[in-house]
Design a protein around this motif. Structure first.
Motif, mmCIF file in Angstrom:
data_model
loop_
_atom_site.group_PDB
_atom_site.id
_atom_site.type_symbol
_atom_site.label_atom_id
_atom_site.label_comp_id
_atom_site.label_asym_id
_atom_site.label_seq_id
_atom_site.Cartn_x
_atom_site.Cartn_y
_atom_site.Cartn_z
ATOM 1 N N VAL A 132 0.812 -1.198 -0.254
ATOM 2 C CA VAL A 132 -0.254 0.306 -0.052
ATOM 3 C C VAL A 132 1.449 1.137 -0.336
ATOM 4 C CG1 VAL A 132 -1.940 1.228 1.268
ATOM 5 C CG2 VAL A 132 -1.826 -1.240 1.644
ATOM 6 N N ILE A 133 1.767 1.136 0.945
ATOM 7 C CA ILE A 133 2.715 2.398 1.167
ATOM 8 C C ILE A 133 3.362 2.533 -0.234
ATOM 9 C CG2 ILE A 133 4.871 3.400 1.816
ATOM 10 C CD1 ILE A 133 3.836 2.215 4.471
ATOM 11 N N ALA A 134 4.228 1.394 -1.337
ATOM 12 C CA ALA A 134 4.965 1.777 -2.119
ATOM 13 C C ALA A 134 3.800 2.221 -3.441
ATOM 14 C CB ALA A 134 5.391 -0.100 -2.671
ATOM 15 N N HIS A 135 2.920 1.508 -3.533
ATOM 16 C CA HIS A 135 1.283 2.253 -4.221
ATOM 17 C C HIS A 135 0.892 3.367 -4.004
ATOM 18 C CE1 HIS A 135 0.504 -1.294 -7.540
ATOM 19 N NE2 HIS A 135 1.781 -2.128 -6.101
ATOM 20 N N ALA A 136 0.433 4.032 -3.029
ATOM 21 C CA ALA A 136 0.344 5.370 -2.130
ATOM 22 C C ALA A 136 1.975 6.127 -2.933
ATOM 23 C CB ALA A 136 -0.087 5.000 -1.103
ATOM 24 N N ILE A 137 2.901 5.916 -3.296
ATOM 25 C CA ILE A 137 3.925 6.518 -3.228
ATOM 26 C C ILE A 137 3.997 6.543 -4.259
ATOM 27 C CG2 ILE A 137 6.345 7.872 -2.721
ATOM 28 C CD1 ILE A 137 6.341 6.410 0.035
ATOM 29 N N GLN A 138 3.873 5.426 -5.272
ATOM 30 C CA GLN A 138 4.781 5.815 -6.827
ATOM 31 C C GLN A 138 3.557 6.446 -7.732
ATOM 32 O OE1 GLN A 138 7.284 2.250 -6.749
ATOM 33 N NE2 GLN A 138 7.468 3.196 -9.399
ATOM 34 N N PHE A 139 2.370 5.220 -7.438
ATOM 35 C CA PHE A 139 1.391 5.931 -8.837
ATOM 36 C C PHE A 139 0.160 6.149 -7.777
ATOM 37 C CE2 PHE A 139 3.054 1.534 -8.536
ATOM 38 C CZ PHE A 139 3.736 1.850 -9.689
ATOM 39 N N LYS A 140 -0.049 7.267 -6.562
ATOM 40 C CA LYS A 140 -1.116 7.761 -6.123
ATOM 41 C C LYS A 140 -2.378 7.459 -5.807
ATOM 42 C CE LYS A 140 2.138 11.652 -5.679
ATOM 43 N NZ LYS A 140 3.025 10.443 -6.171
ATOM 44 N N SER A 141 -2.235 5.448 -6.088
ATOM 45 C CA SER A 141 -3.729 5.118 -6.631
ATOM 46 C C SER A 141 -4.768 4.436 -5.708
ATOM 47 C CB SER A 141 -3.180 3.834 -7.513
ATOM 48 O OG SER A 141 -1.833 2.612 -6.728
ATOM 49 N N ILE A 142 -4.183 5.159 -3.963
ATOM 50 C CA ILE A 142 -5.272 4.766 -3.741
ATOM 51 C C ILE A 142 -6.349 5.947 -3.344
ATOM 52 C CG2 ILE A 142 -5.545 4.471 -0.753
ATOM 53 C CD1 ILE A 142 -3.901 2.038 -2.023
ATOM 54 N N ASP A 143 -7.416 5.171 -3.695
ATOM 55 C CA ASP A 143 -8.815 5.743 -3.686
ATOM 56 C C ASP A 143 -9.473 5.564 -1.523
ATOM 57 O OD1 ASP A 143 -11.520 7.061 -3.978
ATOM 58 O OD2 ASP A 143 -11.583 6.452 -5.588
ATOM 59 N N LEU A 144 -9.211 6.765 -0.622
ATOM 60 C CA LEU A 144 -9.911 6.462 0.439
ATOM 61 C C LEU A 144 -11.614 6.031 0.511
ATOM 62 C CD1 LEU A 144 -7.291 9.038 2.552
ATOM 63 C CD2 LEU A 144 -7.464 6.279 2.119
ATOM 64 N N VAL A 145 -11.971 6.737 -0.386
ATOM 65 C CA VAL A 145 -13.291 6.196 -0.905
ATOM 66 C C VAL A 145 -13.843 4.912 -0.969
ATOM 67 C CG1 VAL A 145 -16.097 7.271 -1.699
ATOM 68 C CG2 VAL A 145 -14.068 9.081 -1.064
#
Length: 342
Positions: free
Chosen positions: A212-225
């Motif tokens: 999750v940390i890697a994808h969030a930082i590298q791809f900005k792909s976390i949708d919190l909603v």
């Protein structure tokens, strides 16, 4: 509703449910880059909730879990690099679909054959004498140590290698890796069935947290909603599944898990390669654009403060998972105390 159903299966089998949820989100029209990251975040919350419940019950092996985590983090790091390369090359949806179809079909078939044999022998009341553990070449590797909780004595490299493979696929396919880890714990490591769900979920916390940390930082792909909805359904379903799992014996557990793996593999193969997206089972044709303040603030946070954004993604899932599990334990304790008092 879909995440609730997957949560039930997670509770029964000790799996994060990523091998089910990732294909479903892709079929619904969510790009693979986002499906992988958000499912990993959802699995993190489920795993925290499930592992906490197993911690209360004392049905997980910490020593074995930490060994698998060591290999898992190394594998996840490499997996993120491979995912980045595949994303740049293109056709990542097809590559992920192929990986699911082959892995689920092969692993599911092997477990199904073994499980059916055991169930058949049990019904016919045939007593099959087995060794306590079947030994393979991997058990002969150096650095042998004793895992007291699981009652096995084997090379520390066995769980580390398993963790590496799980971490690799977790980063690429958006899974907790339990559909690989659970069969390996049963047949390769030889752990007792009652310890497998808890240990599997415990390991998944660390691997998916890193993903999750890697994808969030590298791809900005976390949708919190999106993650909020997934977590709400999954965690409620998880605790329903945990109650069901208490009524299954080892042979039934293996057979049901195998059927589930094969079914998902067939479904994904048919949807991706036969229908070829001409007929989508789960996709909504109408795709509106949302420009709410909440959505825009999440996008801005991801762009301007990626570290805070990644920390929020992980922290939110961990908090929700722990709170649900703690509430369940309070209810259980209250009912037990009331029963004793009566």
């Amino acid at each position: 509703l879909l995440s609730f159903g997957i949560g039930v299966l997670s509770g029964i089998f000790g799996i994060g449910g990523g091998f089910l949820m990732t294909p479903i989100l892709i079929f619904m029209g969510i790009p693979a880059t986002y499906a992988v990251a958000n499912v990993a975040n959802n699995i993190l919350g489920i795993s925290v909730s499930g592992a906490t419940t197993h911690w209360y019950k004392k049905t997980l092996d910490y020593k074995m879990g930490f060994m698998i985590v060591v290999g898992g983090l190394i594998g996840a790091l490499l997996g993120v690099q491979i995912f980045t390369y595949l994303r740049e090359v293109g056709n990542i949806n097809t590559i992920i679909a192929l990986a699911y179809v082959y892995l689920l079909a092969i692993i599911g078939t092997l477990i199904f054959v073994e499980g059916v044999k055991e169930v058949s022998a049990f019904k016919k009341k045939i007593l099959i004498k087995k060794k306590l553990h079947t030994h393979y070449w991997i058990h002969g590797l150096p650095f042998r140590i004793r895992f007291s909780k699981s009652k096995v004595y084997e090379s520390a490299l066995t769980p580390i290698i398993l963790g590496f493979v799980v971490g690799l696929f977790a980063s690429i396919m958006g899974i907790g890796g339990a559909f690989l880890m659970v069969p390996a714990m049963i047949y390769l490591i030889g752990m007792p069935t009652k310890l497998i769900p808890g240990t599997s979920l415990f390991v998944t916390i660390f691997i998916t947290g890193f993903v999750v940390i890697a994808h969030a930082i590298q791809f900005k792909s976390i949708d919190l909603v999106l993650v909020s909805f997934l977590l709400f359904g999954s965690i409620i379903g998880l605790h329903v599944g945990l109650k069901i799992s208490e009524k299954l014996n080892a042979s039934e557990y293996k057979t049901l898990l195998a059927i589930l793996l094969i079914a998902v593999g067939i479904f994904m193969g048919v949807e991706t390669f036969i229908f070829n997206k001409g007929v989508d089972v789960l996709r909504n044709v109408y795709t509106p654009e949302f420009n709410s303040e909440l959505t825009l603030s999440i996008i801005n946070l991801a762009k301007n403060s990626p570290i805070i954004y990644a920390s929020m993604s992980v922290g939110f899932a961990v908090f929700i998972g722990f709170i649900f599990s703690y509430i369940r334990e309070l209810i259980h304790h209250f009912r037990y105390s009331k029963k004793i008092k009566n």
